[in-house]
Design an enzyme around this catalytic site. Structure first.
Site, PDB file in Angstrom:
ATOM      1  N   HIS A 153      71.832  25.235  -7.478  1.00  0.00           N
ATOM      2  CA  HIS A 153      71.794  24.180  -8.490  1.00  0.00           C
ATOM      3  C   HIS A 153      70.845  24.591  -9.620  1.00  0.00           C
ATOM      4  O   HIS A 153      69.644  24.779  -9.357  1.00  0.00           O
ATOM      5  CB  HIS A 153      71.285  22.894  -7.825  1.00  0.00           C
ATOM      6  N   TYR A 175      76.104  20.025  -9.942  1.00  0.00           N
ATOM      7  CA  TYR A 175      75.897  20.817  -8.723  1.00  0.00           C
ATOM      8  C   TYR A 175      75.533  19.998  -7.493  1.00  0.00           C
ATOM      9  O   TYR A 175      75.974  20.306  -6.387  1.00  0.00           O
ATOM     10  CB  TYR A 175      74.891  21.945  -8.985  1.00  0.00           C
ATOM     11  N   ARG A 212      73.730  35.152  -3.942  1.00  0.00           N
ATOM     12  CA  ARG A 212      75.183  35.149  -3.680  1.00  0.00           C
ATOM     13  C   ARG A 212      75.933  35.609  -4.934  1.00  0.00           C
ATOM     14  O   ARG A 212      75.673  35.111  -6.034  1.00  0.00           O
ATOM     15  CB  ARG A 212      75.665  33.752  -3.269  1.00  0.00           C
ATOM     16  N   ASN A 236      75.549  34.409 -14.223  1.00  0.00           N
ATOM     17  CA  ASN A 236      76.744  35.245 -14.128  1.00  0.00           C
ATOM     18  C   ASN A 236      76.402  36.678 -14.501  1.00  0.00           C
ATOM     19  O   ASN A 236      75.278  36.955 -14.929  1.00  0.00           O
ATOM     20  CB  ASN A 236      77.823  34.731 -15.094  1.00  0.00           C
ATOM     21  N   PHE A 287      84.230  21.769 -19.255  1.00  0.00           N
ATOM     22  CA  PHE A 287      84.333  22.622 -18.059  1.00  0.00           C
ATOM     23  C   PHE A 287      85.602  22.347 -17.240  1.00  0.00           C
ATOM     24  O   PHE A 287      86.335  23.277 -16.887  1.00  0.00           O
ATOM     25  CB  PHE A 287      83.072  22.488 -17.198  1.00  0.00           C
ATOM     26  N   ARG A 337      84.452  26.025  -2.563  1.00  0.00           N
ATOM     27  CA  ARG A 337      83.870  25.711  -3.871  1.00  0.00           C
ATOM     28  C   ARG A 337      84.988  25.585  -4.898  1.00  0.00           C
ATOM     29  O   ARG A 337      85.907  26.415  -4.905  1.00  0.00           O
ATOM     30  CB  ARG A 337      82.902  26.817  -4.288  1.00  0.00           C
ATOM     31  N   ARG A 344      75.555  20.712 -16.403  1.00  0.00           N
ATOM     32  CA  ARG A 344      75.474  21.363 -15.084  1.00  0.00           C
ATOM     33  C   ARG A 344      74.466  20.634 -14.201  1.00  0.00           C
ATOM     34  O   ARG A 344      74.616  20.609 -12.985  1.00  0.00           O
ATOM     35  CB  ARG A 344      75.049  22.834 -15.231  1.00  0.00           C
ATOM     36  N   ARG A 349      81.610  18.954  -0.873  1.00  0.00           N
ATOM     37  CA  ARG A 349      81.788  20.265  -0.222  1.00  0.00           C
ATOM     38  C   ARG A 349      81.057  20.312   1.122  1.00  0.00           C
ATOM     39  O   ARG A 349      81.594  20.761   2.124  1.00  0.00           O
ATOM     40  CB  ARG A 349      81.249  21.346  -1.155  1.00  0.00           C
ATOM     41  N   HIS A 369      83.991  29.718  -8.021  1.00  0.00           N
ATOM     42  CA  HIS A 369      83.150  30.677  -7.280  1.00  0.00           C
ATOM     43  C   HIS A 369      83.378  30.570  -5.762  1.00  0.00           C
ATOM     44  O   HIS A 369      82.440  30.742  -4.977  1.00  0.00           O
ATOM     45  CB  HIS A 369      81.663  30.464  -7.584  1.00  0.00           C
TER      46      HIS A 369
HETATM   47 FE1  HDD Z   1      78.861  26.657 -12.319  1.00  0.00          FE
HETATM   48  C1  HDD Z   1      79.226  27.048  -8.973  1.00  0.00           C
HETATM   49  C2  HDD Z   1      77.498  29.832 -12.542  1.00  0.00           C
HETATM   50  C3  HDD Z   1      78.781  26.400 -15.748  1.00  0.00           C
HETATM   51  C4  HDD Z   1      79.944  23.480 -12.088  1.00  0.00           C
HETATM   52  N1  HDD Z   1      78.451  28.144 -11.020  1.00  0.00           N
HETATM   53  C5  HDD Z   1      78.668  28.111  -9.666  1.00  0.00           C
HETATM   54  C6  HDD Z   1      78.247  29.345  -9.079  1.00  0.00           C
HETATM   55  C7  HDD Z   1      77.766  30.125 -10.084  1.00  0.00           C
HETATM   56  C8  HDD Z   1      77.892  29.367 -11.307  1.00  0.00           C
HETATM   57  C9  HDD Z   1      77.217  31.534  -9.963  1.00  0.00           C
HETATM   58  C10 HDD Z   1      78.348  29.698  -7.607  1.00  0.00           C
HETATM   59  C11 HDD Z   1      77.090  29.402  -6.876  1.00  0.00           C
HETATM   60  C12 HDD Z   1      77.229  29.854  -5.450  1.00  0.00           C
HETATM   61  O1  HDD Z   1      77.250  31.071  -5.222  1.00  0.00           O
HETATM   62  O2  HDD Z   1      77.331  28.981  -4.599  1.00  0.00           O
HETATM   63  N2  HDD Z   1      78.331  27.885 -13.840  1.00  0.00           N
HETATM   64  C13 HDD Z   1      77.706  29.104 -13.708  1.00  0.00           C
HETATM   65  C14 HDD Z   1      77.253  29.542 -15.007  1.00  0.00           C
HETATM   66  C15 HDD Z   1      77.620  28.592 -15.916  1.00  0.00           C
HETATM   67  C16 HDD Z   1      78.286  27.546 -15.170  1.00  0.00           C
HETATM   68  C17 HDD Z   1      76.521  30.836 -15.261  1.00  0.00           C
HETATM   69  C18 HDD Z   1      77.386  28.533 -17.393  1.00  0.00           C
HETATM   70  C19 HDD Z   1      76.399  29.153 -17.986  1.00  0.00           C
HETATM   71  N3  HDD Z   1      79.321  25.220 -13.682  1.00  0.00           N
HETATM   72  C20 HDD Z   1      79.180  25.300 -15.039  1.00  0.00           C
HETATM   73  C21 HDD Z   1      79.489  24.005 -15.629  1.00  0.00           C
HETATM   74  C22 HDD Z   1      79.804  23.161 -14.589  1.00  0.00           C
HETATM   75  C23 HDD Z   1      79.694  23.946 -13.373  1.00  0.00           C
HETATM   76  C24 HDD Z   1      79.440  23.699 -17.105  1.00  0.00           C
HETATM   77  C25 HDD Z   1      80.205  21.711 -14.603  1.00  0.00           C
HETATM   78  C26 HDD Z   1      79.949  20.876 -15.544  1.00  0.00           C
HETATM   79  N4  HDD Z   1      79.545  25.498 -10.808  1.00  0.00           N
HETATM   80  C27 HDD Z   1      79.881  24.191 -10.931  1.00  0.00           C
HETATM   81  C28 HDD Z   1      80.180  23.521  -9.606  1.00  0.00           C
HETATM   82  C29 HDD Z   1      79.925  24.674  -8.601  1.00  0.00           C
HETATM   83  C30 HDD Z   1      79.561  25.842  -9.498  1.00  0.00           C
HETATM   84  C31 HDD Z   1      81.470  22.818  -9.531  1.00  0.00           C
HETATM   85  C32 HDD Z   1      81.033  24.981  -7.602  1.00  0.00           C
HETATM   86  C33 HDD Z   1      80.382  25.151  -6.279  1.00  0.00           C
HETATM   87  C34 HDD Z   1      79.016  24.744  -6.493  1.00  0.00           C
HETATM   88  O3  HDD Z   1      78.818  24.393  -7.782  1.00  0.00           O
HETATM   89  O4  HDD Z   1      78.146  24.691  -5.644  1.00  0.00           O
HETATM   90  O5  HDD Z   1      79.317  22.465  -9.401  1.00  0.00           O
END
Ligand code: HDD
Length: 708
Positions: A337, A360, A110, A146, A159, A70, A356, A367, A73
């Site tokens: 997601h 996702y 998770r 979170n 981001f 990822r 977001r 991935r 995370h």
């Molecule tokens: Fe995110 C993963 C939480 C903003 C893009 N995010 C991811 C995971 C968590 C969060 C817990 C791990 C999920 C797992 O266990 O597989 N993210 C947050 C929270 C945010 C947040 C609480 C703001 C309130 N995230 C955020 C933004 C973006 C992303 C603004 C992009 C514009 N996040 C991602 C991602 C991930 C991710 C790149 C990486 C792996 C995945 O999604 O599956 O898409």
């Protein structure tokens, strides 16, 4: 019941479980293998033959075993469980999980760190991810949050900048899983919207004792939609029944070496031993008409709603009761997601959430490699899915019929669209009348008030830890102008805090910074400037923000080290062990050697850990029982003394009985005889109370002087 955790998602996953017990080895094509140790050669010492399909298959599969981690995370662990609702919330939402109290909805949850790679250490100072997948009867609902109630940035557009700044610096890929470096603070100091989440990350919330002892937050304002189509704004909270507990920074640093898997192991062991972690789901509900009644914007994800203003109603409970069968198949391949919602839940216009919603699915394509990631067992819903989406890499579903379009008559018009009465999803019909602009609302410009409320809400020991964390992190930065800008910003949150950090850095708090303010906040020159507003102290404190006020004194699952050697006092040990285990604490015999240790009665007891492999940071408290011979051996053991000194330094509970006193007084223990978490010849009940305090923070200033 079909949706019971035992039969719902578990039964669904069982279709894919492969159990090798008693089975013959085969190739992936089902051919029985009779030698998996030697390749096919031209003679025993000859070259290997290309025709060796068994070798080729084995190596090819191995070559492709890894998938991209990822992007954020990457490091995490997960568990199965279920969610139960206490009382119908039909006045707010029509979602089955929020109305049907007879359901046991399966979940997969998770936890993760954010910045580190997949193999990084669990105790990094970082935000923790808290992502819950609900397999509801109406489809999958993911609450991807979170362990802190706010986020660093207000718009998804920022981001990639945030993450690029915190990840290892690109020229030399240093530091791993750490925010304490120039690029992160360069970004933070120019982006004051980060300050609220940042001060939380400087607090002890960023170094939890356990995933099981952290809160979770959905962060964004979402909507709940009831049967009548009425919308209420909602913020989601997870409240851990074990309370919110953290370790000290010194422990976190030591745990990096002693047990990089500390949180992963802790979650697994607790579930494995039947001590299932539990969280209550809380909601803060705001009627649609009250949207503008607050001192902050509900759509701004850098703001929380203080619980004193809108109380948290606890509406149900999540229990995690089953470890995954296979880390890769489940924990690695699970795809969360925030856009996975079900009827009765909807989005708000929070610009971070809106971005977001794109990211996702997009990330799963690289991935997990295919738009069919929803077919991976851990991701598929428990209710059937039907649509006209077809094909793609690794498609599993065998779709019947000759129509894959809508409308059709040749397929009888199937799958047909769901009517509202059949639970068809419709988006909330929000009225919007606006110009299309690339801009940020003026109501998003207050960056200092809520960090101030957070800091003022902390107890003295928590405030000290925040000051130390800022000092450590900025102390690791090499650029003075970055540190100055940070001090200038911290001063806007709290003057005392800024002064403490400045003193530690050997710098002055600047009254002004040499760069114009608009550059410091990253605004452009086209007049679209969102100057940060001055701090408004609309409330002084919020008790809910301090760990001190989140009461939970249970000692269940706490790990207690009994320091022993041959000849330990059998009576003392069995009395203490029985009392602690009655409260579901975990007792480990930590001895001067491995194997078995002999008690004063001559009986042998298996050693859980030898001192040479054990570290005090892996335990919550220690007990030193008597026994002349045992105490003598421990007195000759430097590691035993280090163990005690460190436990004192980390403010942990310590119980000492009879001859154990001699050992205790040979450590810095002699200075802590009257400490309220040091129980010398007291009842087990007193020790249990001391462990329930988690730490005696009153000891901290004096204990810091222990050079352990
Ligand atoms: Fe995110 C993963 C939480 C903003 C893009 N995010 C991811 C995971 C968590 C969060 C817990 C791990 C999920 C797992 O266990 O597989 N993210 C947050 C929270 C945010 C947040 C609480 C703001 C309130 N995230 C955020 C933004 C973006 C992303 C603004 C992009 C514009 N996040 C991602 C991602 C991930 C991710 C790149 C990486 C792996 C995945 O999604 O599956 O898409």
């Amino acid at each position: 019941m079909e949706n019971d955790n035992k039969v719902g998602k578990k039964k669904d996953l069982e279709q894919n479980i492969s159990d090798p017990e008693g089975k013959t080895m085969t190739t992936n094509q089902g051919v029985k293998v009779n030698d998996t140790n030697n390749s096919l050669k031209a003679g025993e010492r000859g070259a290997t033959l290309l025709e060796d399909f068994i070798l080729r298959e084995k190596i090819t599969h191995f070559d492709h075993e890894r998938i991209p981690e990822r992007i954020v995370h990457a490091r995490g662990s997960a568990a199965h469980g279920y969610f139960e609702l206490y009382e119908s919330q039909e006045k707010y939402s029509k979602a089955g999980i929020f109305t049907d109290t007879n359901r046991k909805t399966p979940v997969f949850t998770r936890f993760s760190t954010v910045a580190g790679s997949k193999g990084s250490a669990d105790l990094a100072r970082d935000v923790r991810g808290f992502a819950v997948k609900f397999y509801t009867e109406e489809g999958v609902f993911d609450l991807v949050g979170n362990n802190m109630p706010i986020f660093f940035i207000q718009d998804a557009m920022k981001f990639p900048d945030l993450i690029h700044a915190v990840k290892p610096e690109p020229h030399r890929e240093i530091p791993q899983a750490a925010s304490a470096h120039d690029t992160f603070y360069d970004f933070v100091s120019r982006t004051p919207e980060t300050l609220h989440n940042h001060i939380w990350a400087m607090s002890d919330r960023a170094i939890p004792r356990s995933f099981r002892m952290m809160e979770g937050f959905g962060i964004h304002t979402f909507r709940l939609i009831n049967k009548e189509g009425k919308s209420h704004f909602v913020k989601f909270h997870w409240k851990p029944l074990l309370g919110v507990k953290s370790v000290t920074w010194d422990e976190a640093v030591k745990l990096h070496g002693a047990d990089t898997d500390f949180h992963r192991r802790d979650l697994w062991d607790a579930i494995d031993s039947g001590q299932f972690p539990e969280w209550e789901l809380g909601i803060q509900v705001v009627p649609q008409e009250d949207e503008h009644k607050f001192d902050f914007d509900l759509l701004d994800p850098t703001k929380l709603i203080p619980e004193e203003i809108v109380p948290v109603q606890r509406i149900g409970k999540m229990t995690l009761n089953r470890n995954p069968e296979n880390f890769f198949a489940e924990t690695e391949q699970v795809a969360f997601h925030p856009g996975h919602i079900v009827p009765g839940i909807d989005f708000s216009n929070d610009p971070l959430l809106q971005g977001r919603l794109f990211s996702y699915t997009d990330t799963q394509l690289s991935r997990l490699g295919s738009p069919n990631f929803h077919e991976i067992p851990i991701n598929r819903p428990i209710n059937p899915t039907h649509n006209n989406q077809r094909d793609g890499h690794m498609r599993m579903t065998v779709n019947k019929g000759n129509t894959a379009y809508f409308p059709n008559s040749m397929g009888g018009g199937c799958p047909h669209m769901a009517k509202m009465a059949e639970g068809g999803f419709t988006s909330y019909e929000e009225r919007i009348d606006a110009n299309k602009v690339r801009a940020r609302s003026e109501s998003f410009s207050d960056h200092f008030s809520q960090p101030g409320i957070f800091y003022r809400s902390l107890e003295t020991w928590e405030k000290n830890h925040v000051a130390e964390a800022y000092s450590f992190e900025l102390g690791k930065c090499t650029q003075d102008h970055i540190k100055e800008r940070m001090l200038w910003l911290i001063n806007k949150i709290d003057k005392d805090l800024a002064q403490k950090v400045a003193d530690n850095l050997g710098m002055k708090v600047p009254s002004k910074i040499d760069k114009p303010v608009n550059q410091a906040i990253g605004a452009d020159d086209d007049g679209k400037k969102n100057e940060p507003q001055e701090r408004k102290d609309y409330i002084d404190k919020s008790e809910a923000l301090s760990q001190t006020h989140i009461k939970a004194d249970s000692i269940a699952t706490r790990k207690i080290a009994f320091l022993v050697s041959d000849g330990f006092d059998a009576g003392n040990v069995s009395k203490m062990k029985e009392a602690l285990e009655k409260k579901n604490a975990v007792v480990n015999l930590v001895a001067t050697h491995g194997g078995n240790v002999k008690c004063s009665e001559g009986e042998m007891h298996p050693v859980d850990a030898a001192l040479m492999t054990a570290e005090s940071v892996a335990f919550d408290a220690i007990y030193i029982p008597g026994g002349v011979k045992s105490v003598k051996a421990l007195k000759d053991n430097a590691k035993a003394k280090k163990f005690i000194n460190e436990s004192l330094k980390h403010c942990k509970a310590i119980a000492i009985d009879s001859e154990g006193e001699e050992l205790f007084y040979e450590t810095f223990g002699k200075d802590f005889k009257d400490d309220k978490a040091v129980c010398i010849n007291k009842k087990p009940a007193d020790f249990i109370k001391a462990i329930g305090m988690h730490r005696n923070w009153e000891r901290e200033d004096k204990a810091k002087m222990i050079p352990a």
